[in-house]
Design a protein around this motif. Structure first.
Motif, PDB file in Angstrom:
ATOM      1  N   SER A 203      87.514  12.676-139.699  1.00  0.00           N
ATOM      2  CA  SER A 203      87.326  11.536-140.596  1.00  0.00           C
ATOM      3  C   SER A 203      86.137  10.679-140.186  1.00  0.00           C
ATOM      4  O   SER A 203      85.598  10.786-139.081  1.00  0.00           O
ATOM      5  N   ALA A 204      85.752   9.787-141.093  1.00  0.00           N
ATOM      6  CA  ALA A 204      84.659   8.857-140.804  1.00  0.00           C
ATOM      7  C   ALA A 204      85.024   7.891-139.683  1.00  0.00           C
ATOM      8  O   ALA A 204      84.133   7.331-139.025  1.00  0.00           O
ATOM      9  N   GLU A 205      86.315   7.711-139.436  1.00  0.00           N
ATOM     10  CA  GLU A 205      86.752   6.805-138.368  1.00  0.00           C
ATOM     11  C   GLU A 205      86.312   7.285-136.986  1.00  0.00           C
ATOM     12  O   GLU A 205      86.204   6.493-136.059  1.00  0.00           O
ATOM     13  N   MET A 206      86.038   8.575-136.859  1.00  0.00           N
ATOM     14  CA  MET A 206      85.607   9.118-135.571  1.00  0.00           C
ATOM     15  C   MET A 206      84.216   8.627-135.179  1.00  0.00           C
ATOM     16  O   MET A 206      83.812   8.768-134.018  1.00  0.00           O
ATOM     17  N   PHE A 207      83.487   8.035-136.114  1.00  0.00           N
ATOM     18  CA  PHE A 207      82.138   7.551-135.817  1.00  0.00           C
ATOM     19  C   PHE A 207      82.155   6.146-135.217  1.00  0.00           C
ATOM     20  O   PHE A 207      81.106   5.602-134.881  1.00  0.00           O
ATOM     21  N   SER A 208      83.348   5.571-135.099  1.00  0.00           N
ATOM     22  CA  SER A 208      83.527   4.287-134.419  1.00  0.00           C
ATOM     23  C   SER A 208      84.149   4.565-133.057  1.00  0.00           C
ATOM     24  O   SER A 208      85.221   5.175-132.974  1.00  0.00           O
ATOM     25  N   LYS A 209      83.509   4.141-131.990  1.00  0.00           N
ATOM     26  CA  LYS A 209      83.991   4.416-130.635  1.00  0.00           C
ATOM     27  C   LYS A 209      85.423   3.927-130.425  1.00  0.00           C
ATOM     28  O   LYS A 209      86.276   4.665-129.911  1.00  0.00           O
ATOM     29  N   ALA A 210      85.714   2.709-130.849  1.00  0.00           N
ATOM     30  CA  ALA A 210      87.049   2.145-130.630  1.00  0.00           C
ATOM     31  C   ALA A 210      88.112   2.942-131.373  1.00  0.00           C
ATOM     32  O   ALA A 210      89.158   3.282-130.816  1.00  0.00           O
ATOM     33  N   ARG A 211      87.853   3.257-132.647  1.00  0.00           N
ATOM     34  CA  ARG A 211      88.835   4.006-133.442  1.00  0.00           C
ATOM     35  C   ARG A 211      88.929   5.447-132.960  1.00  0.00           C
ATOM     36  O   ARG A 211      90.016   6.029-132.955  1.00  0.00           O
ATOM     37  N   ARG A 212      87.811   6.026-132.540  1.00  0.00           N
ATOM     38  CA  ARG A 212      87.824   7.399-132.045  1.00  0.00           C
ATOM     39  C   ARG A 212      88.741   7.523-130.831  1.00  0.00           C
ATOM     40  O   ARG A 212      89.552   8.455-130.730  1.00  0.00           O
ATOM     41  N   ASP A 213      88.625   6.608-129.901  1.00  0.00           N
ATOM     42  CA  ASP A 213      89.474   6.657-128.705  1.00  0.00           C
ATOM     43  C   ASP A 213      90.943   6.488-129.072  1.00  0.00           C
ATOM     44  O   ASP A 213      91.829   7.118-128.475  1.00  0.00           O
ATOM     45  N   GLU A 214      91.208   5.642-130.071  1.00  0.00           N
ATOM     46  CA  GLU A 214      92.588   5.432-130.518  1.00  0.00           C
ATOM     47  C   GLU A 214      93.156   6.708-131.134  1.00  0.00           C
ATOM     48  O   GLU A 214      94.309   7.081-130.882  1.00  0.00           O
ATOM     49  N   ILE A 215      92.344   7.410-131.927  1.00  0.00           N
ATOM     50  CA  ILE A 215      92.776   8.672-132.539  1.00  0.00           C
ATOM     51  C   ILE A 215      93.054   9.714-131.464  1.00  0.00           C
ATOM     52  O   ILE A 215      94.074  10.419-131.512  1.00  0.00           O
ATOM     53  N   LEU A 216      92.176   9.818-130.494  1.00  0.00           N
ATOM     54  CA  LEU A 216      92.359  10.806-129.427  1.00  0.00           C
ATOM     55  C   LEU A 216      93.642  10.544-128.645  1.00  0.00           C
ATOM     56  O   LEU A 216      94.370  11.483-128.285  1.00  0.00           O
ATOM     57  N   ARG A 217      93.939   9.286-128.370  1.00  0.00           N
ATOM     58  CA  ARG A 217      95.168   8.972-127.637  1.00  0.00           C
ATOM     59  C   ARG A 217      96.414   9.291-128.465  1.00  0.00           C
ATOM     60  O   ARG A 217      97.484   9.564-127.904  1.00  0.00           O
ATOM     61  N   ALA A 218      96.277   9.288-129.804  1.00  0.00           N
ATOM     62  CA  ALA A 218      97.425   9.568-130.670  1.00  0.00           C
ATOM     63  C   ALA A 218      97.677  11.056-130.837  1.00  0.00           C
ATOM     64  O   ALA A 218      98.825  11.480-130.978  1.00  0.00           O
ATOM     65  N   VAL A 219      96.632  11.891-130.835  1.00  0.00           N
ATOM     66  CA  VAL A 219      96.812  13.308-131.148  1.00  0.00           C
ATOM     67  C   VAL A 219      96.655  14.235-129.954  1.00  0.00           C
ATOM     68  O   VAL A 219      97.122  15.381-129.987  1.00  0.00           O
ATOM     69  N   MET A 220      96.028  13.776-128.886  1.00  0.00           N
ATOM     70  CA  MET A 220      95.776  14.646-127.738  1.00  0.00           C
ATOM     71  C   MET A 220      96.839  14.453-126.657  1.00  0.00           C
ATOM     72  O   MET A 220      97.419  13.377-126.513  1.00  0.00           O
ATOM     73  N   ALA A 221      97.085  15.511-125.900  1.00  0.00           N
ATOM     74  CA  ALA A 221      97.963  15.406-124.736  1.00  0.00           C
ATOM     75  C   ALA A 221      97.303  14.477-123.718  1.00  0.00           C
ATOM     76  O   ALA A 221      96.074  14.487-123.578  1.00  0.00           O
ATOM     77  N   PRO A 222      98.097  13.662-123.015  1.00  0.00           N
ATOM     78  CA  PRO A 222      97.514  12.711-122.053  1.00  0.00           C
ATOM     79  C   PRO A 222      96.546  13.366-121.062  1.00  0.00           C
ATOM     80  O   PRO A 222      95.525  12.767-120.711  1.00  0.00           O
ATOM     81  N   SER A 223      96.831  14.595-120.664  1.00  0.00           N
ATOM     82  CA  SER A 223      95.977  15.273-119.688  1.00  0.00           C
ATOM     83  C   SER A 223      94.614  15.649-120.253  1.00  0.00           C
ATOM     84  O   SER A 223      93.683  15.960-119.496  1.00  0.00           O
TER      85      SER A 223
END
Length: 282
Positions: A129-149
């Motif tokens: 999504s276009a939200e990935m082009f914002s650093k703050a939102r990108r990090d939030e998305i990664l923390r929601a969908v990626m395994a902590p490791s």
């Protein structure tokens, strides 16, 4: 950055000419590079007329079939346990839709092959999504969908990928913001999913996707274009939910382009504003 580098860094939406080979019996198995566009203008008109007639007939048949179905139970939708029972490729399938959300992204998927497919289909949407082009939102998305490791390594990889040069290449300002008078479009839509491996706590799912990327505006030099690609996502059962550990991308499968008229920038902008994206697929 080359297109291959972008794909390896987890950026969705490949580009370039896609070579499509028609199956035997449909054009003799020849290779096609948008061959439909090389046919004569006169054949297009007759083809469109034929398609229109066939489309009307198909719709009438579908309406009659639906009306005659009555109260009969469907044999294609799966049994009471949510399992597929000879479902057609286009029939809806999967466990009951999840109720939970994390950072606006669906969560709480079933611990099953179907649950893993649902998770992967949902995760490719925000990751493309276009939200990935914002650093703050990108990090939030990664923390929601990626395994902590995997979060820290993916944050570092994507920080290296989303550079001023990359932003400029897609038509944005060097800081990733959209130029005045334009609308940036980046959307990924899952078309279908397939489990290639499953072992209870681990799953690998392929998600066939269609994507939109570009800058909508009257004088845009980066118009919104469509692409087809497949995401391979590895997931792990983590803290009661499926989370992604890795994902890679390859081009295709891409259908032969049709004769659709390309819409103007204003029409694309209104469509993006008027049609919201999906947060749950399957």
């Amino acid at each position: 950055m080359s297109p291959d580098d972008e794909r390896n860094d987890g950026l969705f939406g490949g580009s370039g000419e896609t070579r499509t080979r028609l199956p035997e019996g449909e054009g003799g198995g020849q290779d096609v590079y948008g061959g439909a566009r090389r046919s004569g203008r006169s054949s297009r008109s007759s083809s469109r007329s034929l398609v229109t007639v066939v489309g009307v007939v198909v719709l009438l048949i579908a309406a009659i079939a639906f009306a005659n179905r009555g109260g009969e139970s469907s044999s294609q939708g799966g049994d009471g346990d949510g399992k597929k029972a000879g479902a057609a490729a286009t029939a809806p399938s999967g466990e009951k839709p999840v109720d939970g959300k994390t950072s606006g992204i669906a969560s709480g998927f079933a611990k099953s092959e179907q649950g893993a497919q649902s998770a992967a289909a949902n995760y490719v949407v925000p990751l493309g999504s276009a939200e990935m082009f914002s650093k703050a939102r990108r990090d939030e998305i990664l923390r929601a969908v990626m395994a902590p490791s995997s979060v820290n390594s993916f944050e570092a990889r994507l920080d290296r990928a989303y550079t001023a040069g990359f932003f400029k290449n897609v038509g944005l300002n060097e800081d990733g913001t959209t130029p005045n008078g334009y609308q940036f479009v980046s959307r990924t839509s899952p078309i279908g999913t397939k489990v290639t491996s499953y072992s209870g706590d681990q799953a690998t799912v392929e998600v066939w996707c269609s994507g939109l990327l570009g800058l909508a505006g009257e004088r845009s030099t980066k118009p919104v274009t469509n692409s087809w690609f497949t995401i391979t996502m590895k997931l792990a059962w983590t803290n009661g939910d499926w989370k992604a550990t890795t994902h890679t991308q390859k081009d295709g499968p891409a259908p032969v382009p049709g004769d659709d008229r390309a819409s103007g920038s204003d029409e694309i902008s209104k469509a993006v504003e008027g049609y919201g994206g999906f947060t749950y697929a399957r």
